[in-house]
Design a protein around this motif. Structure first.
Motif, PDB file in Angstrom:
ATOM      1  N   VAL A 102      -3.946  92.724   6.187  1.00 24.71           N
ATOM      2  CA  VAL A 102      -3.126  92.050   6.556  1.00 24.71           C
ATOM      3  C   VAL A 102      -2.032  92.005   7.545  1.00 24.71           C
ATOM      4  CG1 VAL A 102      -1.495  90.335   5.036  1.00 24.71           C
ATOM      5  CG2 VAL A 102      -3.556  91.509   3.953  1.00 24.71           C
ATOM      6  N   ARG A 103      -1.954  91.100   8.619  1.00 26.90           N
ATOM      7  CA  ARG A 103      -1.044  91.187   9.311  1.00 26.90           C
ATOM      8  C   ARG A 103       0.336  90.297   9.121  1.00 26.90           C
ATOM      9  NH1 ARG A 103      -3.527  92.799  14.009  1.00 26.90           N
ATOM     10  NH2 ARG A 103      -2.020  92.578  15.363  1.00 26.90           N
ATOM     11  N   GLU A 104       1.484  90.714   9.440  1.00 26.55           N
ATOM     12  CA  GLU A 104       2.509  89.986   9.200  1.00 26.55           C
ATOM     13  C   GLU A 104       2.803  88.526   9.496  1.00 26.55           C
ATOM     14  OE1 GLU A 104       5.591  91.363   7.682  1.00 26.55           O
ATOM     15  OE2 GLU A 104       4.352  93.366   7.499  1.00 26.55           O
ATOM     16  N   ASN A 105       3.518  87.696   8.742  1.00 27.77           N
ATOM     17  CA  ASN A 105       3.280  86.594   9.029  1.00 27.77           C
ATOM     18  C   ASN A 105       3.894  86.125  10.320  1.00 27.77           C
ATOM     19  OD1 ASN A 105       2.285  85.771   6.657  1.00 27.77           O
ATOM     20  ND2 ASN A 105       3.882  85.173   5.679  1.00 27.77           N
ATOM     21  N   LYS A 106       3.421  84.977  11.102  1.00 29.68           N
ATOM     22  CA  LYS A 106       4.015  84.861  12.439  1.00 29.68           C
ATOM     23  C   LYS A 106       4.737  83.465  12.436  1.00 29.68           C
ATOM     24  CE  LYS A 106       2.635  85.123  17.208  1.00 29.68           C
ATOM     25  NZ  LYS A 106       1.537  85.692  18.002  1.00 29.68           N
ATOM     26  N   ARG A 107       6.189  83.500  12.528  1.00 27.03           N
ATOM     27  CA  ARG A 107       6.741  82.160  12.921  1.00 27.03           C
ATOM     28  C   ARG A 107       6.557  81.640  14.208  1.00 27.03           C
ATOM     29  NH1 ARG A 107      11.947  80.307  14.402  1.00 27.03           N
ATOM     30  NH2 ARG A 107      12.566  82.345  14.734  1.00 27.03           N
ATOM     31  N   ILE A 108       6.047  80.565  14.445  1.00 25.77           N
ATOM     32  CA  ILE A 108       5.538  79.988  15.985  1.00 25.77           C
ATOM     33  C   ILE A 108       5.890  78.614  16.062  1.00 25.77           C
ATOM     34  CG2 ILE A 108       2.997  79.504  15.123  1.00 25.77           C
ATOM     35  CD1 ILE A 108       2.501  80.714  17.920  1.00 25.77           C
ATOM     36  N   ASN A 109       7.061  78.439  16.895  1.00 25.00           N
ATOM     37  CA  ASN A 109       7.700  76.983  16.905  1.00 25.00           C
ATOM     38  C   ASN A 109       7.058  76.166  18.131  1.00 25.00           C
ATOM     39  OD1 ASN A 109       8.709  77.466  14.314  1.00 25.00           O
ATOM     40  ND2 ASN A 109      10.676  77.614  15.215  1.00 25.00           N
ATOM     41  N   ASN A 110       5.951  76.762  18.609  1.00 27.90           N
ATOM     42  CA  ASN A 110       5.531  75.977  19.869  1.00 27.90           C
ATOM     43  C   ASN A 110       3.914  75.633  19.960  1.00 27.90           C
ATOM     44  OD1 ASN A 110       4.572  78.489  20.208  1.00 27.90           O
ATOM     45  ND2 ASN A 110       5.591  78.914  22.427  1.00 27.90           N
ATOM     46  N   LEU A 111       3.407  75.594  18.961  1.00 29.55           N
ATOM     47  CA  LEU A 111       2.002  75.270  18.527  1.00 29.55           C
ATOM     48  C   LEU A 111       2.113  73.676  18.460  1.00 29.55           C
ATOM     49  CD1 LEU A 111      -0.046  77.503  16.415  1.00 29.55           C
ATOM     50  CD2 LEU A 111      -0.202  77.190  18.936  1.00 29.55           C
ATOM     51  N   TYR A 112       1.157  73.087  19.277  1.00 29.42           N
ATOM     52  CA  TYR A 112       1.314  71.548  19.401  1.00 29.42           C
ATOM     53  C   TYR A 112       0.919  71.085  17.922  1.00 29.42           C
ATOM     54  CZ  TYR A 112      -0.032  66.948  20.520  1.00 29.42           C
ATOM     55  OH  TYR A 112      -0.198  65.426  20.810  1.00 29.42           O
ATOM     56  N   LEU A 113      -0.181  71.619  17.293  1.00 36.54           N
ATOM     57  CA  LEU A 113      -0.247  71.030  16.099  1.00 36.54           C
ATOM     58  C   LEU A 113       0.717  71.365  14.907  1.00 36.54           C
ATOM     59  CD1 LEU A 113      -3.329  70.216  14.672  1.00 36.54           C
ATOM     60  CD2 LEU A 113      -2.829  72.227  13.582  1.00 36.54           C
ATOM     61  N   LEU A 114       1.231  72.496  14.805  1.00 34.00           N
ATOM     62  CA  LEU A 114       2.195  73.021  13.722  1.00 34.00           C
ATOM     63  C   LEU A 114       3.618  72.230  13.756  1.00 34.00           C
ATOM     64  CD1 LEU A 114       1.481  76.690  12.865  1.00 34.00           C
ATOM     65  CD2 LEU A 114       0.308  74.825  12.303  1.00 34.00           C
ATOM     66  N   ARG A 115       3.825  72.165  14.883  1.00 36.48           N
ATOM     67  CA  ARG A 115       5.262  71.407  15.461  1.00 36.48           C
ATOM     68  C   ARG A 115       5.212  69.922  15.088  1.00 36.48           C
ATOM     69  NH1 ARG A 115      10.571  72.579  17.033  1.00 36.48           N
ATOM     70  NH2 ARG A 115       9.942  73.473  15.038  1.00 36.48           N
ATOM     71  N   ARG A 116       4.043  69.373  15.287  1.00 33.53           N
ATOM     72  CA  ARG A 116       3.974  67.750  14.919  1.00 33.53           C
ATOM     73  C   ARG A 116       3.693  67.310  13.477  1.00 33.53           C
ATOM     74  NH1 ARG A 116       3.466  69.279  19.914  1.00 33.53           N
ATOM     75  NH2 ARG A 116       4.441  67.840  21.677  1.00 33.53           N
ATOM     76  N   ILE A 117       3.154  68.301  12.634  1.00 29.36           N
ATOM     77  CA  ILE A 117       2.623  67.816  11.328  1.00 29.36           C
ATOM     78  C   ILE A 117       3.899  67.765  10.524  1.00 29.36           C
ATOM     79  CG2 ILE A 117       1.275  68.389   9.293  1.00 29.36           C
ATOM     80  CD1 ILE A 117      -0.668  69.426  11.157  1.00 29.36           C
ATOM     81  N   GLN A 118       3.918  66.410   9.817  1.00 29.27           N
ATOM     82  CA  GLN A 118       5.230  66.407   9.266  1.00 29.27           C
ATOM     83  C   GLN A 118       4.917  66.531   7.583  1.00 29.27           C
ATOM     84  OE1 GLN A 118       8.137  65.447  10.364  1.00 29.27           O
ATOM     85  NE2 GLN A 118       6.932  65.863  12.411  1.00 29.27           N
ATOM     86  N   LYS A 119       3.747  67.162   7.239  1.00 27.17           N
ATOM     87  CA  LYS A 119       3.655  67.633   5.790  1.00 27.17           C
ATOM     88  C   LYS A 119       3.747  69.052   5.710  1.00 27.17           C
ATOM     89  CE  LYS A 119       1.973  63.477   5.142  1.00 27.17           C
ATOM     90  NZ  LYS A 119       2.614  62.479   4.456  1.00 27.17           N
ATOM     91  N   PRO A 120       3.898  69.622   4.426  1.00 24.41           N
ATOM     92  CA  PRO A 120       3.880  71.235   4.512  1.00 24.41           C
ATOM     93  C   PRO A 120       2.759  71.756   4.434  1.00 24.41           C
ATOM     94  CG  PRO A 120       4.724  69.979   2.458  1.00 24.41           C
ATOM     95  CD  PRO A 120       4.111  68.894   3.357  1.00 24.41           C
TER      96      PRO A 120
END
Ligand code: ZN
Length: 221
Positions: free
Chosen positions: A162-180
Protein backbone atom coordinates in the motif's frame (compact mmCIF):
# COMPACT_ATOMS: atom_id res chain seq x y z
CA UNK A 1 -62.77 -17.12 24.99
CA UNK A 2 -59.72 -16.32 27.09
CA UNK A 3 -57.85 -19.11 25.35
CA UNK A 4 -58.82 -17.59 22.01
CA UNK A 5 -57.60 -14.13 23.09
CA UNK A 6 -54.30 -15.58 24.24
CA UNK A 7 -53.96 -17.37 20.95
CA UNK A 8 -54.59 -14.15 18.98
CA UNK A 9 -52.12 -12.31 21.17
CA UNK A 10 -49.64 -15.09 20.56
CA UNK A 11 -50.07 -14.81 16.78
CA UNK A 12 -49.76 -11.03 16.97
CA UNK A 13 -46.51 -11.28 18.96
CA UNK A 14 -45.08 -13.81 16.52
CA UNK A 15 -45.94 -11.57 13.57
CA UNK A 16 -44.30 -8.57 15.24
CA UNK A 17 -41.13 -10.58 15.74
CA UNK A 18 -41.07 -11.76 12.16
CA UNK A 19 -41.63 -8.22 10.81
CA UNK A 20 -38.73 -6.96 12.91
CA UNK A 21 -36.60 -9.86 11.80
CA UNK A 22 -37.29 -9.25 8.10
CA UNK A 23 -36.68 -5.51 8.27
CA UNK A 24 -33.42 -5.95 10.18
CA UNK A 25 -32.25 -8.44 7.57
CA UNK A 26 -33.28 -6.19 4.70
CA UNK A 27 -31.55 -3.24 6.29
CA UNK A 28 -28.34 -5.19 6.48
CA UNK A 29 -28.60 -6.30 2.87
CA UNK A 30 -29.46 -2.83 1.64
CA UNK A 31 -26.97 -0.78 3.59
CA UNK A 32 -26.50 1.54 0.62
CA UNK A 33 -30.18 2.01 -0.18
CA UNK A 34 -30.73 5.49 -1.65
CA UNK A 35 -27.03 6.13 -2.30
CA UNK A 36 -25.90 7.04 -5.80
CA UNK A 37 -22.38 6.04 -6.76
CA UNK A 38 -20.55 6.93 -9.97
CA UNK A 39 -17.75 4.65 -11.14
CA UNK A 40 -15.24 5.82 -13.72
CA UNK A 41 -13.21 3.09 -15.44
CA UNK A 42 -10.23 5.05 -16.79
CA UNK A 43 -9.38 5.19 -20.52
CA UNK A 44 -11.16 3.06 -23.16
CA UNK A 45 -11.43 2.77 -26.93
CA UNK A 46 -8.39 4.20 -28.73
CA UNK A 47 -6.79 5.04 -25.36
CA UNK A 48 -5.55 1.83 -23.68
CA UNK A 49 -3.92 3.61 -20.71
CA UNK A 50 -0.94 1.79 -19.23
CA UNK A 51 0.17 -1.32 -21.11
CA UNK A 52 2.39 -4.34 -20.75
CA UNK A 53 2.62 -6.43 -23.92
CA UNK A 54 -1.05 -7.15 -24.74
CA UNK A 55 -2.34 -6.38 -21.23
CA UNK A 56 -4.20 -3.08 -21.26
CA UNK A 57 -5.15 -0.92 -18.32
CA UNK A 58 -8.51 0.03 -19.87
CA UNK A 59 -9.70 -3.62 -19.81
CA UNK A 60 -8.81 -4.29 -16.18
CA UNK A 61 -10.29 -0.93 -15.09
CA UNK A 62 -13.58 -1.94 -16.70
CA UNK A 63 -13.61 -5.43 -15.13
CA UNK A 64 -12.96 -3.97 -11.66
CA UNK A 65 -15.73 -1.38 -12.07
CA UNK A 66 -18.21 -4.00 -13.30
CA UNK A 67 -17.47 -6.23 -10.32
CA UNK A 68 -17.70 -3.32 -7.89
CA UNK A 69 -20.92 -2.10 -9.47
CA UNK A 70 -22.58 -5.49 -8.89
CA UNK A 71 -21.51 -5.56 -5.26
CA UNK A 72 -22.75 -2.02 -4.60
CA UNK A 73 -26.07 -2.72 -6.32
CA UNK A 74 -26.54 -5.78 -4.10
CA UNK A 75 -26.26 -3.43 -1.13
CA UNK A 76 -29.04 -1.28 -2.61
CA UNK A 77 -27.01 1.52 -4.23
CA UNK A 78 -27.79 3.04 -7.61
CA UNK A 79 -24.61 2.79 -9.65
CA UNK A 80 -23.67 4.63 -12.84
CA UNK A 81 -20.52 4.19 -14.88
CA UNK A 82 -18.89 6.69 -17.23
CA UNK A 83 -18.46 3.85 -19.72
CA UNK A 84 -19.89 0.35 -19.90
CA UNK A 85 -17.71 -1.01 -22.69
CA UNK A 86 -14.49 -0.47 -24.60
CA UNK A 87 -14.92 3.05 -25.94
CA UNK A 88 -13.72 6.53 -25.09
CA UNK A 89 -15.99 9.49 -24.47
CA UNK A 90 -14.44 12.16 -26.67
CA UNK A 91 -16.39 13.91 -29.39
CA UNK A 92 -14.98 12.71 -32.72
CA UNK A 93 -14.44 16.14 -34.20
CA UNK A 94 -12.31 17.55 -31.40
CA UNK A 95 -8.59 18.10 -31.84
CA UNK A 96 -7.74 17.32 -28.22
CA UNK A 97 -9.13 13.82 -27.90
CA UNK A 98 -7.93 13.12 -24.38
CA UNK A 99 -9.14 16.42 -22.94
CA UNK A 100 -12.53 15.94 -24.55
CA UNK A 101 -12.82 12.45 -23.05
CA UNK A 102 -11.97 13.67 -19.55
CA UNK A 103 -14.25 16.68 -19.84
CA UNK A 104 -17.18 14.38 -20.73
CA UNK A 105 -16.48 12.22 -17.66
CA UNK A 106 -16.39 15.30 -15.41
CA UNK A 107 -19.63 16.54 -16.93
CA UNK A 108 -21.44 13.19 -16.47
CA UNK A 109 -20.47 12.97 -12.79
CA UNK A 110 -21.21 16.62 -12.03
CA UNK A 111 -24.62 16.46 -13.72
CA UNK A 112 -25.57 13.40 -11.67
CA UNK A 113 -26.88 13.25 -8.10
CA UNK A 114 -23.89 11.14 -7.10
CA UNK A 115 -23.07 10.91 -3.39
CA UNK A 116 -19.63 9.53 -4.21
CA UNK A 117 -17.46 8.83 -7.25
CA UNK A 118 -14.55 6.49 -7.74
CA UNK A 119 -12.17 6.71 -10.70
CA UNK A 120 -10.30 3.44 -11.28
CA UNK A 121 -6.86 3.33 -12.91
CA UNK A 122 -3.69 1.25 -13.08
CA UNK A 123 -0.21 2.68 -12.97
CA UNK A 124 3.00 2.01 -14.90
CA UNK A 125 6.58 3.15 -14.50
CA UNK A 126 9.81 2.62 -16.42
CA UNK A 127 11.22 0.72 -13.47
CA UNK A 128 9.50 -2.57 -12.57
CA UNK A 129 10.24 -2.09 -8.87
CA UNK A 130 7.36 0.38 -8.37
CA UNK A 131 4.41 -1.50 -6.90
CA UNK A 132 1.27 -1.25 -4.82
CA UNK A 133 -2.11 0.38 -4.57
CA UNK A 134 -2.43 4.16 -4.11
CA UNK A 135 -5.24 6.65 -3.59
CA UNK A 136 -5.10 10.06 -5.26
CA UNK A 137 -7.30 12.87 -4.03
CA UNK A 138 -7.79 16.58 -4.62
CA UNK A 139 -8.78 18.70 -1.62
CA UNK A 140 -11.21 20.70 -3.75
CA UNK A 141 -13.79 19.08 -1.44
CA UNK A 142 -13.01 18.44 2.21
CA UNK A 143 -14.67 14.98 2.16
CA UNK A 144 -12.09 13.77 -0.35
CA UNK A 145 -9.34 13.44 2.25
CA UNK A 146 -11.72 11.62 4.61
CA UNK A 147 -12.55 9.13 1.86
CA UNK A 148 -8.88 8.73 0.90
CA UNK A 149 -7.89 8.13 4.54
CA UNK A 150 -10.64 5.54 5.00
CA UNK A 151 -9.43 3.62 1.93
CA UNK A 152 -5.83 3.81 3.16
CA UNK A 153 -6.74 2.54 6.64
CA UNK A 154 -8.60 -0.47 5.24
CA UNK A 155 -5.98 -1.22 2.57
CA UNK A 156 -3.28 -1.34 5.27
CA UNK A 157 -5.33 -3.94 7.14
CA UNK A 158 -5.88 -6.27 4.20
CA UNK A 159 -3.25 -5.70 1.48
CA UNK A 160 0.51 -6.08 1.53
CA UNK A 161 1.63 -3.31 -0.86
CA UNK A 162 0.00 0.00 0.00
CA UNK A 163 1.49 3.33 -1.04
CA UNK A 164 0.89 6.52 0.95
CA UNK A 165 -2.12 8.57 -0.18
CA UNK A 166 -1.25 11.28 -2.66
CA UNK A 167 -2.86 14.71 -2.53
CA UNK A 168 -2.74 16.00 -6.06
CA UNK A 169 -4.34 19.28 -7.00
CA UNK A 170 -3.55 19.50 -10.68
CA UNK A 171 -5.26 16.50 -12.23
CA UNK A 172 -7.82 17.72 -14.77
CA UNK A 173 -10.46 15.20 -13.70
CA UNK A 174 -10.11 15.40 -9.90
CA UNK A 175 -9.91 19.21 -9.85
CA UNK A 176 -13.16 19.65 -11.75
CA UNK A 177 -15.43 17.03 -10.19
CA UNK A 178 -17.81 18.69 -7.73
CA UNK A 179 -18.83 15.45 -5.98
CA UNK A 180 -16.92 13.72 -3.17
CA UNK A 181 -14.61 10.97 -4.33
CA UNK A 182 -11.10 9.79 -5.13
CA UNK A 183 -9.04 8.12 -7.83
CA UNK A 184 -7.48 4.75 -7.08
CA UNK A 185 -4.40 3.48 -8.90
CA UNK A 186 -5.00 -0.18 -8.09
CA UNK A 187 -1.49 -1.37 -8.96
CA UNK A 188 1.42 -1.17 -11.43
CA UNK A 189 1.19 -3.06 -14.71
CA UNK A 190 4.96 -2.56 -14.94
CA UNK A 191 5.52 -4.66 -11.79
CA UNK A 192 5.39 -8.47 -12.32
CA UNK A 193 3.66 -9.23 -9.02
CA UNK A 194 1.03 -6.50 -9.34
CA UNK A 195 0.45 -7.44 -12.97
CA UNK A 196 -0.09 -11.08 -12.03
CA UNK A 197 -2.50 -10.23 -9.21
CA UNK A 198 -4.52 -7.69 -11.21
CA UNK A 199 -5.39 -10.36 -13.75
CA UNK A 200 -6.49 -12.98 -11.20
CA UNK A 201 -10.23 -13.19 -10.72
CA UNK A 202 -9.70 -14.04 -7.05
CA UNK A 203 -7.71 -10.85 -6.50
CA UNK A 204 -10.23 -8.78 -8.49
CA UNK A 205 -12.94 -10.13 -6.17
CA UNK A 206 -10.89 -9.38 -3.07
CA UNK A 207 -10.13 -5.82 -4.16
CA UNK A 208 -13.69 -4.99 -5.19
CA UNK A 209 -15.11 -6.50 -1.99
CA UNK A 210 -12.74 -4.26 -0.09
CA UNK A 211 -13.78 -1.19 -2.11
CA UNK A 212 -17.46 -1.98 -1.43
CA UNK A 213 -16.71 -2.38 2.28
CA UNK A 214 -14.93 0.98 2.48
CA UNK A 215 -17.72 2.75 0.60
CA UNK A 216 -20.25 1.24 3.02
CA UNK A 217 -18.13 2.33 5.99
CA UNK A 218 -18.00 5.85 4.62
CA UNK A 219 -21.79 6.15 4.56
CA UNK A 220 -22.38 4.11 7.74
CA UNK A 221 -19.44 4.84 10.06
ZN1 ZN B 1 -4.94 5.41 -16.12
Amino acid sequence: MIKYKIFVLFLFTISLFSINFVSAEKQKEWELLGKIIYLDPGHGGSDPGAMYKNIKEKDINLILCQKLSEKLEKKGAIVYMTRYGDYDLSENYTINHKRSDLSKRVHMINESEADLYLSIHLNAENSSSWKGIQVYYDDVKKENKTIADLFYKNFKKELSNVRENKRINNLYLLRRIQKPGVLIEVGFLSNPNDRYLLRQEEYQEKITNLFAKVITNYFLP
